[in-house]
Write an enzyme that holds these catalytic residues in place. Sequence first.
Site, short mmCIF file in Angstrom:
data_model
loop_
_atom_site.label_atom_id
_atom_site.label_comp_id
_atom_site.label_asym_id
_atom_site.label_seq_id
_atom_site.Cartn_x
_atom_site.Cartn_y
_atom_site.Cartn_z
N ASP A 94 -71.85 -22.29 4.88
CA ASP A 94 -71.79 -21.65 6.19
C ASP A 94 -70.37 -21.12 6.36
O ASP A 94 -69.42 -21.91 6.46
CB ASP A 94 -72.12 -22.69 7.27
CG ASP A 94 -72.04 -22.13 8.67
OD1 ASP A 94 -71.63 -20.96 8.84
OD2 ASP A 94 -72.39 -22.87 9.62
N TYR A 150 -70.10 -4.90 16.81
CA TYR A 150 -70.16 -4.78 15.36
C TYR A 150 -69.01 -3.92 14.85
O TYR A 150 -68.35 -4.27 13.86
CB TYR A 150 -71.51 -4.17 14.96
CG TYR A 150 -71.72 -4.07 13.47
CD1 TYR A 150 -71.97 -5.20 12.70
CD2 TYR A 150 -71.65 -2.84 12.82
CE1 TYR A 150 -72.15 -5.11 11.34
CE2 TYR A 150 -71.84 -2.74 11.45
CZ TYR A 150 -72.09 -3.88 10.72
OH TYR A 150 -72.28 -3.78 9.36
#
Length: 251
Positions: free
Chosen positions: A53, A145
């Site tokens: 992760d 983004y």
Amino acid sequence: MSDFEGLTALVTGGASGIGRATADLLAERGARVAVLDLDPSSVDKPLLAYRADVTDDTSVRAAVADAVAALGGLDVLVNNAGVGAQGTVEDNDDTEWHRVLDVNVLGMVRVARAALPHLRASAHAAIVNTCSVAATAGLPQRALYSASKGAVHALTLAMAADHVREGVRVNCVNPGTVDTPWVGRLLDAAPDPAAERAALEARQPTGRLVSAAQVAGAIAYLASPLSGATTGTALAVDGGMQGLRLRPVAR
């Protein structure tokens, strides 16, 4: 081609999309490749698979250490793990901003930080970060983004300057809209998926989406020892979206 023969590579987000295409291509060209992903269950030989992760520094350090031990060293890092986001600057709350920046920017920082001690021991060390045309072109409904990928672009240049004298090259690729599972999910959720796909295709001068394999080819180019004089570069793989200004098609 066998330009990666005898080299080792680590690809984050390597279980699907651009990451998987890159891992497969590097392996085809001779590298021993390890994939880091939240869910690496779909990864099979000759690739090595490790769960990691990128928002968890302990997870990253453990996975990188295990992968490097299995590979016997590290020559190439492909920092590809990332998530998407939609909306204007008003549409995402603080929690979502923190989440996306944590994955897309700090995720690359964590992996690079764990990998650099190993890369410094390589004669062909290279890092390639997956950035985006959103870093250099204003796209609607992509404020968060775009901000994350703008940071990746700046980070790439800073890392290239910091590590060039250590023999570590750092570059990034700037894909346009790539035909990946994430884009597929966006299209599926659109009121008219066919119309949305047509609009995305028309936005790129080639008239088609970029393929994951095409981005992988650009990543391999930047990572290859054959590109030993290339560092601090952002390579556009966007169907001409960033640089071309075509006249409208005559009706």
